[in-house]
Design a protein around this motif. Structure first.
Motif, short mmCIF file in Angstrom:
data_model
loop_
_atom_site.label_atom_id
_atom_site.label_comp_id
_atom_site.label_asym_id
_atom_site.label_seq_id
_atom_site.Cartn_x
_atom_site.Cartn_y
_atom_site.Cartn_z
N TYR A 107 0.84 -1.18 0.00
CA TYR A 107 0.00 0.00 0.00
C TYR A 107 0.88 1.24 0.00
O TYR A 107 1.99 1.22 0.52
CB TYR A 107 -0.91 0.03 1.23
CG TYR A 107 -2.03 -0.97 1.16
CD1 TYR A 107 -3.08 -0.77 0.27
CD2 TYR A 107 -2.04 -2.11 1.95
CE1 TYR A 107 -4.12 -1.70 0.18
CE2 TYR A 107 -3.07 -3.03 1.87
CZ TYR A 107 -4.11 -2.82 0.98
OH TYR A 107 -5.13 -3.73 0.89
N HIS A 108 0.38 2.33 -0.56
CA HIS A 108 1.07 3.61 -0.53
C HIS A 108 1.02 4.14 0.90
O HIS A 108 -0.05 4.19 1.50
CB HIS A 108 0.38 4.58 -1.50
CG HIS A 108 1.13 5.84 -1.73
ND1 HIS A 108 1.22 6.85 -0.80
CD2 HIS A 108 1.84 6.27 -2.80
CE1 HIS A 108 1.94 7.84 -1.28
NE2 HIS A 108 2.33 7.52 -2.50
N ASP A 109 2.16 4.55 1.45
CA ASP A 109 2.19 5.01 2.84
C ASP A 109 1.79 6.47 3.01
O ASP A 109 1.68 6.96 4.12
CB ASP A 109 3.56 4.76 3.47
CG ASP A 109 4.66 5.62 2.88
OD1 ASP A 109 4.39 6.54 2.08
OD2 ASP A 109 5.83 5.39 3.23
N GLY A 110 1.59 7.17 1.91
CA GLY A 110 1.19 8.57 1.97
C GLY A 110 2.33 9.55 2.12
O GLY A 110 2.14 10.75 1.98
N ASN A 111 3.54 9.06 2.38
CA ASN A 111 4.67 9.96 2.57
C ASN A 111 5.59 10.01 1.35
O ASN A 111 6.37 10.93 1.21
CB ASN A 111 5.46 9.55 3.82
CG ASN A 111 4.67 9.90 5.07
OD1 ASN A 111 4.45 11.06 5.36
ND2 ASN A 111 4.20 8.89 5.77
N ALA A 112 5.49 8.99 0.49
CA ALA A 112 6.21 9.05 -0.79
C ALA A 112 5.37 9.91 -1.74
O ALA A 112 4.20 10.19 -1.48
CB ALA A 112 6.39 7.64 -1.35
N GLU A 113 5.94 10.33 -2.85
CA GLU A 113 5.19 11.13 -3.82
C GLU A 113 4.18 10.26 -4.55
O GLU A 113 4.49 9.13 -4.88
CB GLU A 113 6.16 11.78 -4.82
CG GLU A 113 7.08 12.81 -4.19
CD GLU A 113 6.36 14.00 -3.59
OE1 GLU A 113 5.27 14.37 -4.11
OE2 GLU A 113 6.86 14.57 -2.62
N PRO A 114 2.99 10.73 -4.80
CA PRO A 114 2.45 12.00 -4.35
C PRO A 114 2.03 11.89 -2.88
O PRO A 114 1.40 10.92 -2.48
CB PRO A 114 1.22 12.22 -5.23
CG PRO A 114 0.75 10.84 -5.56
CD PRO A 114 2.00 9.98 -5.61
N GLN A 115 2.42 12.87 -2.09
CA GLN A 115 2.12 12.83 -0.67
C GLN A 115 0.62 12.98 -0.44
O GLN A 115 -0.08 13.63 -1.21
CB GLN A 115 2.86 13.91 0.08
CG GLN A 115 4.34 13.64 0.20
CD GLN A 115 5.05 14.67 1.03
OE1 GLN A 115 4.73 15.84 0.98
NE2 GLN A 115 6.03 14.22 1.80
N GLY A 116 0.18 12.39 0.62
CA GLY A 116 -1.22 12.47 1.04
C GLY A 116 -1.27 12.22 2.52
O GLY A 116 -0.77 13.00 3.31
N PHE A 117 -1.83 11.07 2.90
CA PHE A 117 -1.87 10.67 4.31
C PHE A 117 -0.46 10.74 4.88
O PHE A 117 0.50 10.38 4.21
CB PHE A 117 -2.41 9.23 4.40
CG PHE A 117 -2.30 8.63 5.77
CD1 PHE A 117 -3.26 8.90 6.72
CD2 PHE A 117 -1.24 7.82 6.11
CE1 PHE A 117 -3.17 8.37 8.00
CE2 PHE A 117 -1.13 7.27 7.38
CZ PHE A 117 -2.10 7.55 8.32
#
Length: 177
Positions: A107-117
């Protein structure tokens, strides 16, 4: 309760219609529930207070809490579900069945690009002891308390790579302006 919240542009006064609303939980998707549950129960002392399975949609929800002395959690599953959804500050781990068997799944951790969570946060009574505990449990650090511009704030990663901020409240009194 006299404090009504800080005032900033965009902040509006609560309405009668929102009376009784509270933040119940934050949800993170996890690849392997066994690894995620081991991490949160061992490292942060959390307990699963309710598991809900949705066979038709092939996913499970695990609701975790840091239970404290005096918490009166019902034994009956239905009553415990009601109790679970009336609490503050729970963590929901969502497992979509089969992801644990996919070697390249993440899952995308939100801290890599694109940032989110960004992260969740735990408050601890002793930040130095927490850092030592994380070291003893081979927890991956993003940042230690003595690193970076923000001192006295720790960031670690969970089993899925999500960031967890860890703070000791009384060390943060002078933070910000």
């Amino acid at each position: 309760m006299s404090f009504q919240g800080e005032q900033h542009p965009g902040v509006e006064a609560p309405t009668a219609e929102s009376q009784g609303f509270r933040l119940n939980h934050t949800m993170l998707r996890v690849k392997d529930p066994e690894k995620a549950l081991a991490f949160y129960s061992r490292v942060f002392g959390m307990s699963v207070v309710r598991r809900l399975d949705f066979e038709e949609m092939q996913f499970s929800l695990y609701f975790l809490a840091r239970l404290e002395q005096g918490d009166d959690v019902p034994e009956d599953a239905g009553q415990r579900t009601v109790w679970t959804f009336s609490q503050k500050g729970l963590l929901e781990l969502t497992h979509n069945w089969g992801t644990e068997n996919q070697t390249d799944f993440a899952y995308h951790d939100g801290n890599a690009e694109p940032q989110g969570f960004g992260h969740i946060c735990f408050s601890v009574p002793d930040l130095d002891a927490a850092e030592a505990w994380f070291d003893a449990n081979d927890v991956e650090f993003v940042k230690r308390a003595d690193q970076g511009k923000m001192k006295d704030v720790v960031f670690v990663k969970d089993a899925d790579g999500y960031w967890i901020e860890v703070v000791q409240a009384d060390r943060l009194a002078a933070m910000g302006d």
